[in-house]
Design a protein around this motif. Sequence first.
Motif, PDB file in Angstrom:
ATOM      1  N   THR A   1       0.820  -1.231   0.000  1.00  0.00           N
ATOM      2  CA  THR A   1       0.000   0.000   0.000  1.00  0.00           C
ATOM      3  C   THR A   1       0.845   1.269   0.000  1.00  0.00           C
ATOM      4  O   THR A   1       0.310   2.376   0.055  1.00  0.00           O
TER       5      THR A   1
ATOM      6  N   VAL B   1      -5.901   2.880   0.293  1.00  0.00           N
ATOM      7  CA  VAL B   1      -5.201   1.876   1.095  1.00  0.00           C
ATOM      8  C   VAL B   1      -6.206   0.864   1.645  1.00  0.00           C
ATOM      9  O   VAL B   1      -5.980  -0.348   1.604  1.00  0.00           O
TER      10      VAL B   1
ATOM     11  N   LEU C   1      -6.134  -3.356   1.764  1.00  0.00           N
ATOM     12  CA  LEU C   1      -5.991  -4.048   3.049  1.00  0.00           C
ATOM     13  C   LEU C   1      -7.174  -4.967   3.301  1.00  0.00           C
ATOM     14  O   LEU C   1      -7.036  -6.056   3.860  1.00  0.00           O
ATOM     15  N   GLU C   2      -8.350  -4.509   2.855  1.00  0.00           N
ATOM     16  CA  GLU C   2      -9.557  -5.318   3.028  1.00  0.00           C
ATOM     17  C   GLU C   2      -9.418  -6.676   2.336  1.00  0.00           C
ATOM     18  O   GLU C   2      -9.737  -7.718   2.915  1.00  0.00           O
TER      19      GLU C   2
ATOM     20  N   LYS D   1      -6.993  -8.774   4.277  1.00  0.00           N
ATOM     21  CA  LYS D   1      -7.613  -9.303   5.505  1.00  0.00           C
ATOM     22  C   LYS D   1      -8.436 -10.534   5.175  1.00  0.00           C
ATOM     23  O   LYS D   1      -8.388 -11.552   5.862  1.00  0.00           O
TER      24      LYS D   1
ATOM     25  N   THR E   1       5.122  -4.004   5.625  1.00  0.00           N
ATOM     26  CA  THR E   1       4.209  -2.855   5.535  1.00  0.00           C
ATOM     27  C   THR E   1       4.531  -1.800   6.583  1.00  0.00           C
ATOM     28  O   THR E   1       5.255  -2.042   7.546  1.00  0.00           O
TER      29      THR E   1
ATOM     30  N   GLU F   1       1.746  -0.072   7.570  1.00  0.00           N
ATOM     31  CA  GLU F   1       0.401   0.127   8.113  1.00  0.00           C
ATOM     32  C   GLU F   1       0.293  -0.579   9.470  1.00  0.00           C
ATOM     33  O   GLU F   1      -0.040  -1.755   9.550  1.00  0.00           O
TER      34      GLU F   1
ATOM     35  N   PHE G   1      -3.140  -2.073  10.600  1.00  0.00           N
ATOM     36  CA  PHE G   1      -3.408  -3.290   9.847  1.00  0.00           C
ATOM     37  C   PHE G   1      -2.587  -4.440  10.425  1.00  0.00           C
ATOM     38  O   PHE G   1      -3.094  -5.546  10.652  1.00  0.00           O
TER      39      PHE G   1
END
Lengths: 226, 241
Positions: free
Chosen positions: B164, B172, B176-177, B180, B193, B195, B198
């Motif tokens: 990302t 982003v 990420l979704e 996940k 990452t 993030e 996350f």
Amino acid sequence: MNFSFLKDYHTFFLEGTKITIVLSIITIIFGVIFGIIFALMRISHNPILKSIAAAYIEFIRGTPVMVQLFIVYYGLSEIGIEFPDIYVLGSNFPDLMAGAIALSINSSAYVAEIIRAGIQAVDKGQMEAARSLGLSYSISMKNIILPQAIKNILPALGNEFIAIIKESSIVSIIGIHELMYNTDTVRGNTFIPFEPLLITAAIYFIITFTLSTIVRAFERRLKTSD
Amino acid sequence: MIKVIDLHKKFKNLHVLKGINLNISKGEVVVIIGPSGSGKSTVLRCLNKLEEADSGEIFFKGIPIAQCKDDINKIRQNMGMVFQNFNLFPHMTVLENITFAPTKLNKINKNEAKDMGLSLLERVGLKDKASSFPNQLSGGQKQRVAIARALAMSPDLMLFDEPTSALDPEMVGEVLEVMKQLAKEGMTMIIVTHEMNFAKEVADRIIFIDGGIILEEGNPEEIFTNPKNQRTQDFLKRVVS
């Protein structure tokens, strides 16, 4: 201006043009084939292939085409290569071959550099992405890198083709009856030194302009897929 | 799934990795964090041999791969990689991007590939973009296609190299979704990452790398709330604010 020579001598121009075109096409074909091979060698990770290609390209680009032409012309029989002594398109076949080989060798070095630059201009991530999927180097090169490199290569390659057509006039010095040679014949026979050159210039321009128009059309077609 | 023993990597005089040891089991989601230049991405790139390690060994499903020369393509087919810059093939449509490798490698035929490609696109929410070209997509969409492309080889392990970092902030989330979701489905993942939220949410284990060595590892709870190493503490203080 005196163009009266055209009535008797127009076939000289036509025959010469024919040989110029044939010679250029042969040179373009073999120049591109060997250009691709040398470019791939040059970017390969094999140090031997790499240095052979680099040395070849540097040497050819660093010596005059006229010298290369004479080296091939006298060198072929020197190393035992003889072509049948026949006439093709009004020209001596061994001479024609010497000319075609010398021009092909010369252009292959330039084409190799154009292709190498075009390949290396493709983002490095493309090769990595292809390899990361488990594709081999050759599949990645052929299906992922080269199709993208073509867009970088084509404009420069078009220029090289035009240069090949113009430079093919050099083979007149080994007696190949191409356009330039025949022009000189006409000038000598008619004692008209100037006007035949205008005809010849016009013919060269028509050929190169046609070619560059075709190349431009190709470029446009490739652009639409962007 | 993958085991790394004493991995070293040098770029000229720069000693980037100074002995990395890792052991990641099937289904585990591991997030690697650390400052820029710490060697995080190099670890990932050594795993699928985009970089040759100088010494050390990597076992993928029990097979040593660090020194193997021949079968790396086979190994890579089982190891998907997602790049920071997407690296989609710009001359192919979205669907072709996904189906090219599996069809070329004769894993499936053209029709199956198309069905599989479309269902992967559905998973990443981009079924309607199948016939678009990459340059018609937003960054977030490109990265989702890149994930689908990597999944098309049905890999056992997915490597994410700052997926990302090249995205506009509002995109982003969508990437990420997808990741996940993938983690939830049990995919083994190694993610580099920045993030942190996350990382906290999806990681089974966080690894903190700095200066080419693993300074600290543990579950997100431990690392984020109670980091033991001073450099981990400093790093987290800087990024989680």
